[in-house]
Design an enzyme around this catalytic site. Sequence first.
Site, PDB file in Angstrom:
ATOM      1  N   THR A  64      95.345   7.697  22.960  1.00  0.00           N
ATOM      2  CA  THR A  64      95.877   7.446  24.240  1.00  0.00           C
ATOM      3  C   THR A  64      95.100   8.094  24.923  1.00  0.00           C
ATOM      4  O   THR A  64      94.665   9.313  24.991  1.00  0.00           O
ATOM      5  CB  THR A  64      97.525   7.910  24.025  1.00  0.00           C
ATOM      6  OG1 THR A  64      97.435   9.515  24.114  1.00  0.00           O
ATOM      7  CG2 THR A  64      98.101   7.678  22.928  1.00  0.00           C
ATOM      8  N   GLY A  65      95.270   7.599  26.369  1.00  0.00           N
ATOM      9  CA  GLY A  65      94.723   7.972  27.591  1.00  0.00           C
ATOM     10  C   GLY A  65      93.079   8.117  27.562  1.00  0.00           C
ATOM     11  O   GLY A  65      92.626   9.137  27.689  1.00  0.00           O
ATOM     12  N   SER A  66      92.486   6.993  26.995  1.00  0.00           N
ATOM     13  CA  SER A  66      91.007   7.253  26.405  1.00  0.00           C
ATOM     14  C   SER A  66      90.087   6.493  26.996  1.00  0.00           C
ATOM     15  O   SER A  66      89.249   6.049  26.764  1.00  0.00           O
ATOM     16  CB  SER A  66      90.735   6.686  25.037  1.00  0.00           C
ATOM     17  OG  SER A  66      91.795   5.474  24.811  1.00  0.00           O
ATOM     18  N   THR A  67      90.720   6.296  28.532  1.00  0.00           N
ATOM     19  CA  THR A  67      89.518   5.365  29.358  1.00  0.00           C
ATOM     20  C   THR A  67      88.716   6.556  30.246  1.00  0.00           C
ATOM     21  O   THR A  67      87.942   5.782  31.111  1.00  0.00           O
ATOM     22  CB  THR A  67      90.357   4.683  30.402  1.00  0.00           C
ATOM     23  OG1 THR A  67      91.193   5.441  31.086  1.00  0.00           O
ATOM     24  CG2 THR A  67      91.161   3.618  29.575  1.00  0.00           C
ATOM     25  N   TYR A  79     102.930  21.840  33.970  1.00  0.00           N
ATOM     26  CA  TYR A  79     101.868  21.339  33.100  1.00  0.00           C
ATOM     27  C   TYR A  79     102.154  22.050  31.779  1.00  0.00           C
ATOM     28  O   TYR A  79     101.920  21.669  30.994  1.00  0.00           O
ATOM     29  CB  TYR A  79     100.641  21.330  33.793  1.00  0.00           C
ATOM     30  CG  TYR A  79      99.506  20.998  32.827  1.00  0.00           C
ATOM     31  CD1 TYR A  79      99.402  19.790  32.374  1.00  0.00           C
ATOM     32  CD2 TYR A  79      98.565  21.797  32.425  1.00  0.00           C
ATOM     33  CE1 TYR A  79      98.168  19.419  31.422  1.00  0.00           C
ATOM     34  CE2 TYR A  79      97.505  21.779  31.556  1.00  0.00           C
ATOM     35  CZ  TYR A  79      97.236  20.581  31.255  1.00  0.00           C
ATOM     36  OH  TYR A  79      96.389  20.240  30.378  1.00  0.00           O
ATOM     37  N   GLY A 132      87.172  10.930  30.530  1.00  0.00           N
ATOM     38  CA  GLY A 132      87.525  12.298  30.094  1.00  0.00           C
ATOM     39  C   GLY A 132      87.522  12.797  28.891  1.00  0.00           C
ATOM     40  O   GLY A 132      86.613  12.008  27.895  1.00  0.00           O
ATOM     41  N   ILE A 133      88.356  13.607  28.432  1.00  0.00           N
ATOM     42  CA  ILE A 133      88.444  14.146  26.758  1.00  0.00           C
ATOM     43  C   ILE A 133      88.845  12.799  26.003  1.00  0.00           C
ATOM     44  O   ILE A 133      88.378  12.914  24.961  1.00  0.00           O
ATOM     45  CB  ILE A 133      89.609  15.177  26.765  1.00  0.00           C
ATOM     46  CG1 ILE A 133      89.201  16.447  27.475  1.00  0.00           C
ATOM     47  CG2 ILE A 133      89.822  15.532  25.214  1.00  0.00           C
ATOM     48  CD1 ILE A 133      90.006  17.670  27.597  1.00  0.00           C
ATOM     49  N   GLY A 134      89.706  12.154  26.326  1.00  0.00           N
ATOM     50  CA  GLY A 134      90.201  10.944  25.715  1.00  0.00           C
ATOM     51  C   GLY A 134      89.101  10.008  25.279  1.00  0.00           C
ATOM     52  O   GLY A 134      89.021   9.377  24.244  1.00  0.00           O
ATOM     53  N   SER A 139      96.846  22.640  25.444  1.00  0.00           N
ATOM     54  CA  SER A 139      95.787  23.201  26.442  1.00  0.00           C
ATOM     55  C   SER A 139      96.185  24.693  26.351  1.00  0.00           C
ATOM     56  O   SER A 139      96.966  25.306  25.799  1.00  0.00           O
ATOM     57  CB  SER A 139      95.970  22.711  27.860  1.00  0.00           C
ATOM     58  OG  SER A 139      95.670  23.715  28.922  1.00  0.00           O
TER      59      SER A 139
END
Length: 263
Positions: free
Chosen positions: A13-16, A153, A18-20, A140
């Site tokens: 998820t959220g892989s567009t 966060y 950075g880390i993803g 994190s």
Amino acid sequence: MRIDLSGKTALVTGSTQGIGEAIATGLARAGASVGVNGRSDHSVAAAMARIESAAAGGLVAAPGDLATDEGCRRVLSVLPHVDILVNNLGVFGAKPAFEIDDDEWRRYFEVNVLAGIRLTRAYLPGMIAGGWGRVQYIASDSAVVIPAEMIHYGMTKTALLAVSRGFAKEAAGSGVTVNSVIAGPTHTAGVEDFVYQLVDKNLPWEEAQRVFMREHRPQSLLRRLIEPEEIANMVVYLSSTFASATTGGALRVDGGYVDSILP
């Protein structure tokens, strides 16, 4: 150690970016068919174009806003079953504690925590029934060392440690592992923006990074930002058969930031 994930299907998820994106690239390079997720068709297509050259397995476009029920259903319609689920989606930003209103608290929880719970609830029963699976939550250092400038966060990342441990118990004895990965301060475009919220915006990036680490993250033993690929290496390992006895854990890729032997 050669990790082969051929025949496995993964969703990051959220892989567009950075880390993803680094995790999706690492899993694809190891042979998995990887679902690439972002909120828009355009962002997903752009990320897939960047990942494609490294992909030994296939790529599947899985756009959808996972902070909503509708977005989750959209992703599940494309990927009704996965062997590897990496809950990486998250938002972050600096804000004084007394300025965080109820809506912001809810938004952070829904994006950073509830989205992963929804998908785990959807995919974990099938993994258990099949006797194999991997679920991971990207947490994190802020889960353990709550930053004063973004406690909303930090709260969500602490929650992920509890969620992953709880679901690991639900999967006990099934051959499915559930873990969280505690990522330290990592070099991404979003983090560059965050760094410049805290240090002089006129500084060149390399100097700004040094000032940020010295003044705001002095606990780091690495004394530099972690590269996304370094987080991805841990995720790929945990996705493999080599990590079959690692479950219910919070594994640190934090550059020694957390001043503790255990999380």
